[in-house]
Write an enzyme that holds these catalytic residues in place. Structure first.
Site, mmCIF file in Angstrom:
data_model
loop_
_atom_site.group_PDB
_atom_site.id
_atom_site.type_symbol
_atom_site.label_atom_id
_atom_site.label_comp_id
_atom_site.label_asym_id
_atom_site.label_seq_id
_atom_site.Cartn_x
_atom_site.Cartn_y
_atom_site.Cartn_z
ATOM 1 N N GLU A 98 0.800 -1.233 0.000
ATOM 2 C CA GLU A 98 0.000 0.000 0.000
ATOM 3 C C GLU A 98 0.833 1.284 0.000
ATOM 4 O O GLU A 98 0.630 2.178 0.808
ATOM 5 C CB GLU A 98 -0.965 -0.023 1.193
ATOM 6 C CG GLU A 98 -1.923 -1.192 1.150
ATOM 7 C CD GLU A 98 -2.819 -1.283 2.376
ATOM 8 O OE1 GLU A 98 -2.767 -0.377 3.236
ATOM 9 O OE2 GLU A 98 -3.577 -2.275 2.481
ATOM 10 N N GLU A 116 -6.640 -10.466 -1.164
ATOM 11 C CA GLU A 116 -7.466 -10.243 0.034
ATOM 12 C C GLU A 116 -8.945 -10.166 -0.348
ATOM 13 O O GLU A 116 -9.666 -9.270 0.061
ATOM 14 C CB GLU A 116 -7.015 -8.966 0.758
ATOM 15 C CG GLU A 116 -5.561 -8.995 1.168
ATOM 16 C CD GLU A 116 -5.106 -7.750 1.920
ATOM 17 O OE1 GLU A 116 -5.967 -7.033 2.477
ATOM 18 O OE2 GLU A 116 -3.892 -7.491 1.973
#
Length: 371
Positions: free
Chosen positions: A156, A261
């Site tokens: 991220e 995810e």
């Protein structure tokens, strides 16, 4: 199971078509397509959640630790490593012959404060941060060398518009922290797969920057094997077309795709609210419409959404290394209570009683019918 019916001297074996095949599983159905995985929490890693553990062993071929391999847990104080939970996680994966993923080496969130500051609380120098990164990555990756098969090296770091997140890593080292992290990981285990992982990874700005990052790393002789697409998605956004375009762009840059995810929220988007208390109460109620289960029509739409995504993954199976669900059952999902306390969501493949939802059988069928 079969029922036996006698007619005179003739015996007929009538199959019981309602009986489920005990050998049907996601793991078996997708074994020639891509790894199918799940995240494991501490209760599962330590075997106290026995129902989930049995599902994981039967249904999944890959595992990733939900939290225990993040830096704040592995090295809460400088030089003091805590490996007990991570060791147990890796041992579980080895015992059950699973493709083990390490998550995550470098992430601005859930990183211990000491990582970035000196004794006076001021930012450390670039040289000190580089050394801390190298020590953290080398210690962890070396410990699990040859055992953990793939690492989310950096997590991220890119925003939706394609700009770099202004994290402490970026503030002190600039863009250099990403190639350094991959270099340190590659040196610690030359055979482990190395990934960049992010969310909202279909946004055009992010796709452009991440694909350029891949090309830049490769041009410097630094290995990157895959891009992780977190796939926390809703009922409407992103569109399948948007997601497919991103898959094609990442694959074109020369890496494998990991759906890392995956969960699909059945609830309306919660972003944006009023500061007025009365408005907020009404808004919170509106954002939590299915407290006692999904209505049949919503359940049908939700299942179709999962089927659409898995059809897409199967279409591009040559480019996809792994599809990992972010959890086993609905009651354990992080989507509950997020971002509004009290929200009840239904984003995973197994319900709150640890029973497979009908969509599991549909996904198995899709895999079996796929060439």
């Amino acid at each position: 199971m079969k029922h036996i019916i006698l007619f005179g001297l003739m015996t007929f074996m009538i199959p019981n078509f309602n009986a489920q095949k005990s050998d049907l599983s996601l793991k078996k159905a997708f074994q020639d397509k891509f790894y199918i995985g799940t995240a494991m929490n501490l209760e599962q890693i330590n075997r106290t959640d026995k129902k989930s553990v049995e599902i994981i062993k039967k249904e999944f071929s890959s595992i990733v630790a939900e939290n225990c391999m993040k830096s704040m847990y592995l090295q809460p104080k400088e030089g003091q490593f805590f490996f007990k939970d991570a060791d147990t996680f890796v041992e579980f994966g080895e015992k059950n012959k699973m493709f083990i993923i390490g998550h995550t080496l470098i992430w601005h969130s859930q990183a211990p404060d000491w990582f970035f500051v000196d004794k006076e609380g001021k930012n450390v120098s670039p040289e000190v941060l580089k050394q801390r990164m190298k020590n953290h990555i080398t210690t962890i990756v070396s410990r699990y060398k040859g055992r953990v098969k793939g690492w989310d090296v950096v997590n991220e770091a890119i925003l939706e518009d394609g700009s770099y997140r202004k994290s402490k890593f970026y503030e002190i080292l600039g863009e250099e922290f990403i190639p350094l992290a991959f270099k340190y990981a590659q040196e610690a285990d030359p055979n482990a797969e190395l990934y960049y992982n992010d969310y909202n990874e279909w946004h055009l700005g992010k796709v452009k920057t991440v694909t350029q990052l891949v090309k830049d790393l490769k041009s410097k002789g630094i290995r990157i094997d895959g891009v992780g697409m977190q796939a926390h998605v809703g009922m409407d956004t992103p569109s399948i077309d948007e997601y497919e375009k991103a898959i094609l762009e990442y694959a074109e840059s020369g890496v494998k795709l990991n759906i890392t995810e995956l969960d699909i929220s059945a609830l309306p988007s919660p972003w944006g609210t009023s500061a007025n208390i009365a408005d907020k109460v009404a808004y919170d109620e509106k954002m939590n419409p299915y407290k006692n289960g999904l209505p049949k029509e919503v359940q049908t739409q939700w299942e179709k959404r999962y089927e659409d995504f898995f059809n897409l993954f199967l279409k591009h199976k040559e480019s996809i290394r792994r599809v990992t669900l972010w959890g086993v059952s609905d009651n354990q999902s992080w989507k509950n209570d997020f971002p509004i306390k009290g929200r009840t969501d239904y984003p995973l493949l197994f319900d709150r009683q640890f029973k497979a939802k009908p969509v599991v059988g549909k996904l198995i069928k899709l895999a079996e019918e796929s060439n």
